[in-house]
Design a protein around this motif. Structure first.
Motif, PDB file in Angstrom:
ATOM      1  N   ALA A   1       0.819  -1.200   0.000  1.00 23.38           N
ATOM      2  CA  ALA A   1       0.000   0.000   0.000  1.00 23.38           C
ATOM      3  C   ALA A   1       0.856   1.255   0.000  1.00 23.38           C
ATOM      4  N   LEU A   2       0.445   2.250  -0.796  1.00 20.19           N
ATOM      5  CA  LEU A   2       1.119   3.546  -0.907  1.00 20.19           C
ATOM      6  C   LEU A   2       2.613   3.399  -1.166  1.00 20.19           C
ATOM      7  N   ALA A   3       2.949   2.489  -2.063  1.00 20.08           N
ATOM      8  CA  ALA A   3       4.347   2.169  -2.322  1.00 20.08           C
ATOM      9  C   ALA A   3       5.155   3.371  -2.777  1.00 20.08           C
ATOM     10  N   ALA A   4       4.558   4.268  -3.555  1.00 20.28           N
ATOM     11  CA  ALA A   4       5.308   5.393  -4.114  1.00 20.28           C
ATOM     12  C   ALA A   4       5.180   6.665  -3.288  1.00 20.28           C
ATOM     13  N   ALA A   5       4.451   6.642  -2.180  1.00 19.89           N
ATOM     14  CA  ALA A   5       4.271   7.841  -1.364  1.00 19.89           C
ATOM     15  C   ALA A   5       5.544   8.163  -0.588  1.00 19.89           C
ATOM     16  N   PRO A   6       5.926   9.442  -0.501  1.00 17.28           N
ATOM     17  CA  PRO A   6       7.106   9.819   0.286  1.00 17.28           C
ATOM     18  C   PRO A   6       6.960   9.426   1.749  1.00 17.28           C
ATOM     19  N   THR A   7       8.096   9.268   2.416  1.00 19.70           N
ATOM     20  CA  THR A   7       8.127   8.808   3.801  1.00 19.70           C
ATOM     21  C   THR A   7       8.683   9.894   4.716  1.00 19.70           C
TER      22      THR A   7
ATOM     23  N   THR B   1      15.511   4.104  -3.378  1.00 15.05           N
ATOM     24  CA  THR B   1      14.290   4.621  -3.996  1.00 15.05           C
ATOM     25  C   THR B   1      14.384   6.127  -4.195  1.00 15.05           C
ATOM     26  N   LEU B   2      13.698   6.619  -5.224  1.00 12.29           N
ATOM     27  CA  LEU B   2      13.453   8.032  -5.459  1.00 12.29           C
ATOM     28  C   LEU B   2      11.950   8.215  -5.612  1.00 12.29           C
ATOM     29  N   LYS B   3      11.361   9.188  -4.871  1.00 15.19           N
ATOM     30  CA  LYS B   3       9.912   9.370  -4.885  1.00 15.19           C
ATOM     31  C   LYS B   3       9.557  10.835  -5.130  1.00 15.19           C
ATOM     32  N   TRP B   4       8.604  11.034  -6.062  1.00 20.99           N
ATOM     33  CA  TRP B   4       8.124  12.363  -6.404  1.00 20.99           C
ATOM     34  C   TRP B   4       6.653  12.474  -6.027  1.00 20.99           C
TER      35      TRP B   4
END
Length: 311
Positions: free
Chosen positions: A36-42, A145-148
């Motif tokens: 869930a929400l794999a690409a969401a920033p942390t 990882t890189l997240k936008w």
């Protein structure tokens, strides 16, 4: 962006299970590891995702499977592993994205039995059933990882590789190390409007040769999926799934069964919940997959119980 959303994004940092090579119908990439929400920033800083993983799978008793230095039929296998994934998320952007790095390792127990061994290690011939079990440590896995983030839309690029230092012996039926190096890379997307989320992550794996058995796995493609609804501000329910497909054949003198391309699909439920420990917000998630449409690969079910600890 809320702290809940950032912390939930840590679910993307689930590790890959240690596995044998594709010669056993098992891949470097563990399908379902992105959730869930794999690409969401942390949340920036240190965190510690922990995952307990249980898998139970079997192969058809009529088809021979290459496995390490042997050929077997009728495999039944189980494994219980505990993963730790210390992760650091950078506060400063990189290429306009939030960057994070993780080091992943596991300890656990694997066991397997086969109805018959047709060709044994080092070319010896056997008949009749046998079994094996092993307690040990995994390879070391490195994940970046890189997240936008763009409002309700989130995008991710990732890469993952392993250092083959885990317990591995080509003469064993089961191993907790891979026996060769691999590299996986891909990208993902998450839609999240604070009530509903949908995540999809796709990637491909390249495997180097296992020199102990002269076997090189083909290139693997995979897709992890998640969809859920927040029934309260702290709890969400939904479904998960994955599709795995080997796109090129295995090779090498040890590939006695030819290209041996494998595939499998799965679907199942998930539930997640946020809760406070002191002043920190922790997150727990339980999800399970039932596999189907397997070819040249063990088929069964698996469960993940994960806990994200902010440090």
């Amino acid at each position: 962006m809320t702290k809940t959303k950032r912390l939930m994004g840590l679910m993307a940092l689930l590790p890959a299970i240690t596995a044998q090579a594709d010669d056993g119908g098992i891949s470097f990439w563990l399908p379902g590891q992105f959730g869930a929400l794999a690409a969401a920033p942390t949340e920036p800083g240190w965190s510690l995702p922990l995952v307990y993983y249980h898998v139970s799978a079997s192969e058809g008793g009529s088809k021979p499977f290459p496995r390490g230095g042997r050929t077997t039929v009728g495999l039944d296998a189980k494994a219980d592993l505990l993963f730790a994934s210390p992760t650091y998320t950078f506060a400063e952007p990189l290429l306009g994205a939030q960057a994070a790095v993780s080091v992943v390792a596991a300890v656990g127990r694997s066991e397997a039995s086969v109805d018959a061994t047709l060709t044994g290690p080092r070319g010896r011939a056997f008949s009749g059933g046998t079994d094996d079990s092993l307690k040990g440590a995994s390879d070391v896995y490195l994940l970046g990882t890189l997240k936008w983030n763009h409002g309700v839309h989130n995008f991710m690029a990732y890469s993952m590789g392993n250092l083959p230092v885990g317990a591995y012996d080509p003469d064993r039926l089961v191993n907790t190390g891979l026996g060769h190096a691999s590299m996986d890379a891909g990208g993902g997307y998450t839609y999240f409007d604070k009530t509903n989320e949908f995540s999809a992550v796709a990637g491909m794996t390249y495997n180097w040769e296992n020199t102990d058995i002269d076997y090189q796995n083909g290139i693997d493609a995979h897709l992890d999926l998640s969809a859920s609804h927040f029934i309260t501000s702290q709890t969400h329910l939904g479904v998960v799934g994955y599709v795995y497909h080997q796109v090129t054949g295995d090779s090498g003198s040890g590939a006695t069964q030819g290209d041996f391309k494998s595939k499998v699909s799965a679907v199942g439920p998930q539930a997640g919940h946020f809760f406070k420990v002191g002043k920190e917000l922790w997150y727990a998630n339980l999800k399970g997959y039932y596999e189907f449409d397997a070819e040249n690969r063990a088929e069964g079910w698996n469960t993940w119980l994960s806990l994200v600890v902010p440090l």
